[in-house]
Design an enzyme around this catalytic site. Structure first.
Site, short mmCIF file in Angstrom:
data_model
loop_
_atom_site.label_atom_id
_atom_site.label_comp_id
_atom_site.label_asym_id
_atom_site.label_seq_id
_atom_site.Cartn_x
_atom_site.Cartn_y
_atom_site.Cartn_z
N LYS A 189 22.92 -49.12 -11.40
CA LYS A 189 22.98 -47.80 -11.75
C LYS A 189 23.10 -46.78 -10.63
O LYS A 189 23.88 -45.80 -10.93
CB LYS A 189 21.13 -47.37 -12.46
CG LYS A 189 21.06 -46.01 -12.59
CD LYS A 189 21.83 -45.31 -13.79
CE LYS A 189 21.59 -43.93 -13.99
NZ LYS A 189 22.63 -43.24 -15.03
N THR A 239 15.68 -43.93 -13.29
CA THR A 239 16.55 -44.33 -12.05
C THR A 239 15.63 -44.49 -10.89
O THR A 239 15.58 -43.23 -10.34
CB THR A 239 17.81 -43.30 -12.27
OG1 THR A 239 18.57 -43.62 -13.18
CG2 THR A 239 18.69 -43.86 -10.97
N LYS A 249 19.23 -36.87 -6.09
CA LYS A 249 18.29 -38.21 -5.62
C LYS A 249 19.14 -39.55 -5.61
O LYS A 249 18.94 -40.38 -4.81
CB LYS A 249 17.36 -38.07 -6.80
CG LYS A 249 16.16 -39.22 -6.69
CD LYS A 249 16.50 -40.00 -8.15
CE LYS A 249 16.30 -39.36 -9.38
NZ LYS A 249 16.45 -40.45 -10.56
N1 LIG Z 1 19.29 -36.48 -17.83
C1 LIG Z 1 20.17 -37.54 -17.78
O1 LIG Z 1 21.13 -37.17 -18.21
C2 LIG Z 1 19.80 -38.85 -17.21
C3 LIG Z 1 18.62 -39.18 -16.46
N2 LIG Z 1 18.50 -40.44 -16.06
C4 LIG Z 1 17.15 -40.60 -15.30
O2 LIG Z 1 16.22 -40.63 -15.82
C5 LIG Z 1 15.11 -40.20 -15.33
C6 LIG Z 1 14.38 -39.15 -16.16
O3 LIG Z 1 15.43 -38.00 -16.27
P1 LIG Z 1 15.54 -36.61 -17.14
O4 LIG Z 1 14.77 -37.13 -18.55
O5 LIG Z 1 16.56 -36.08 -17.25
O6 LIG Z 1 14.29 -35.83 -16.27
P2 LIG Z 1 13.46 -34.55 -16.66
O7 LIG Z 1 13.32 -33.84 -15.04
O8 LIG Z 1 13.77 -34.01 -17.89
O9 LIG Z 1 11.76 -35.48 -17.08
C7 LIG Z 1 11.34 -35.91 -15.65
C8 LIG Z 1 9.94 -36.61 -16.30
O10 LIG Z 1 9.05 -37.22 -15.33
C9 LIG Z 1 7.97 -36.70 -15.47
N3 LIG Z 1 7.34 -36.64 -14.10
C10 LIG Z 1 7.89 -35.91 -12.97
N4 LIG Z 1 6.92 -36.24 -11.90
C11 LIG Z 1 5.88 -36.71 -12.34
C12 LIG Z 1 4.74 -37.18 -11.70
N5 LIG Z 1 4.51 -37.32 -10.61
N6 LIG Z 1 3.89 -37.88 -12.69
C13 LIG Z 1 4.17 -38.12 -14.08
N7 LIG Z 1 5.29 -37.61 -14.50
C14 LIG Z 1 6.14 -37.10 -13.90
C15 LIG Z 1 8.10 -35.23 -15.87
O11 LIG Z 1 6.82 -34.65 -16.52
P3 LIG Z 1 6.65 -33.14 -16.60
O12 LIG Z 1 7.03 -33.03 -17.92
O13 LIG Z 1 5.02 -33.09 -16.67
O14 LIG Z 1 7.25 -32.51 -15.51
C16 LIG Z 1 9.23 -35.55 -17.32
O15 LIG Z 1 8.64 -36.29 -17.98
C17 LIG Z 1 15.35 -39.86 -14.22
O16 LIG Z 1 15.17 -40.92 -13.28
C18 LIG Z 1 17.03 -39.77 -14.26
O17 LIG Z 1 17.36 -39.81 -12.95
C19 LIG Z 1 19.25 -41.39 -16.37
C20 LIG Z 1 20.43 -41.23 -17.16
C21 LIG Z 1 20.75 -39.94 -17.74
O1 LIG Z 2 22.05 -40.72 -14.56
C1 LIG Z 2 22.71 -39.93 -15.18
C2 LIG Z 2 23.74 -40.33 -15.90
C3 LIG Z 2 24.51 -39.25 -16.90
C4 LIG Z 2 25.54 -39.81 -17.39
O2 LIG Z 2 25.72 -41.04 -17.42
O3 LIG Z 2 26.35 -39.26 -18.05
#
Ligand SMILES: NC(=O)C1=CN([C@@H]2O[C@H](COP(=O)(O)OP(=O)(O)OC[C@H]3O[C@@H](n4cnc5c(N)ncnc54)[C@H](OP(=O)(O)O)[C@@H]3O)[C@@H](O)[C@H]2O)C=CC1
Ligand SMILES: O=CCCC(=O)O
Length: 291
Positions: A172, A97, A240
């Site tokens: 989104k 996102t 964010k």
């Molecule tokens: N969780 C949710 O319900 C949802 C999340 N999203 C979106 O999806 C994306 C991922 O979310 P989510 O999985 O929850 O987040 P997490 O915080 O669990 O994971 C974030 C990921 O990004 C990596 N990362 C962070 N900074 C860097 C960097 N500078 N360089 C390389 N890798 C980096 C982390 O690596 P490391 O392990 O090394 O920290 C990790 O793999 C976000 O944009 C979020 O807004 C969308 C829908 C639903």
């Molecule tokens: O970006 C996160 C969305 C979480 C949700 O749709 O439940």
């Protein structure tokens, strides 16, 4: 989707999505900045790439699922990043996102090297990701969208193609802006009911039968009344998204006082060190006291 799929970012979402692809017979090569987070995927048959560039070199299609604009840009533009190996015949799909500007920057860089680009952020959280029930909001190159559909069909219950790069990102952000505002209203309602001497559980029962019933209240309500905020969607990411949605509102001169107030509550929650908990922990900013 022919050949092996690359997957960058093994956070809450990336891990669940990549696991799903493996379960459905796709060959997957994963990378994560913190390499140990790939271990569970390897146990389920994934290969590991040492860098984003190494993953792209090996795979015709690579997916990114990174935390925020800075992370999404970093894996593409930094040393050993996606750009070093992207070329004609390869596709990069960013499912993080981010804002439309970030996505456009990535798109221009990928396509200037002859590669193909699609943004495809998702609605739905950890459980829908595990169950292949996400809603995919894609935009960019239609041909790549069509090639990616077999993987999208495994990860999601419905995919939308929204046209030019930026439209998926904007959709989104609009959805999450609404969700973040709703979560704040819900938190205030839970606390108001409790402080007025009403049963929180009865409030949930009433809401479930009312016109405003929705899956989020149903899923988050029971854990919120137990003060359980195990992260599915980390609060720092919701904040964010509010920030990026408000910037989109600025650009389009849309007044969004409700979203602005919700953003303040999420900022306050981050300031109280609740950023790594689920976004429902914003409830604590209304409750006050110990958490
Ligand atoms: N969780 C949710 O319900 C949802 C999340 N999203 C979106 O999806 C994306 C991922 O979310 P989510 O999985 O929850 O987040 P997490 O915080 O669990 O994971 C974030 C990921 O990004 C990596 N990362 C962070 N900074 C860097 C960097 N500078 N360089 C390389 N890798 C980096 C982390 O690596 P490391 O392990 O090394 O920290 C990790 O793999 C976000 O944009 C979020 O807004 C969308 C829908 C639903
Ligand atoms: O970006 C996160 C969305 C979480 C949700 O749709 O439940």
């Amino acid at each position: 989707m022919e050949g092996e799929i690359g997957f960058l970012g093994m956070g809450i979402m990336g891990k669940a999505m990549a696991m799903n692809l493996l379960r459905h017979g796709f060959k997957v090569t994963v990378w994560n900045r913190t390499l140990s987070r790939c271990d569970e995927l390897v146990e389920h048959g994934a290969s590991v790439g040492e860098t984003p560039a190494a993953v792209v070199k090996k795979c015709k299609y690579t997916i990114g699922m990174l935390s925020d604009p800075a992370a999404a840009l970093s894996v593409v533009f930094d040393k050993d990043g996606v750009l070093e190996q992207i070329c004609s015949g390869k596709g990069y799909i960013d499912m993080s996102t981010v804002d439309a500007e970030t996505s456009s920057k990535i798109s221009e860089a990928i396509t200037s090297k002859g590669g193909h680009f699609l943004e495809a952020p998702v609605s739905g959280s950890k459980k829908p990701a595990e169950d292949g029930q996400l809603v995919i909001l894609a935009a960019g190159e239609k041909v790549l969208y069509e090639e990616a559909l077999p993987a999208f069909d495994v990860m999601g219950k419905k995919s939308f193609f929204l046209g030019n790069v930026g439209n998926g990102a904007k959709m989104k952000l609009v959805v999450n802006m609404i969700m973040g505002s709703m979560m704040n209203a819900f938190s205030e309602g839970l606390v108001l009911a409790d402080k007025s001497g009403l049963s929180s559980q009865t409030l949930l029962d009433v809401l479930e039968l009312a016109a405003i019933a929705n899956p989020m209240f149903k899923m988050k309500g029971p854990s919120m009344i137990q003060n359980n905020y195990t992260p599915a969607f980390p609060l720092k990411h919701q904040q964010k998204d509010m920030r990026l949605a408000l910037a989109l509102g600025d650009e389009n001169a849309v007044s969004m006082p409700v979203a602005a107030a919700a953003n303040e509550a999420f900022k306050k929650a981050r300031n109280l060190s609740l950023g790594d908990l689920d976004f429902s922990a914003v409830h604590q900013t209304v409750k006050g006291g110990e958490h």
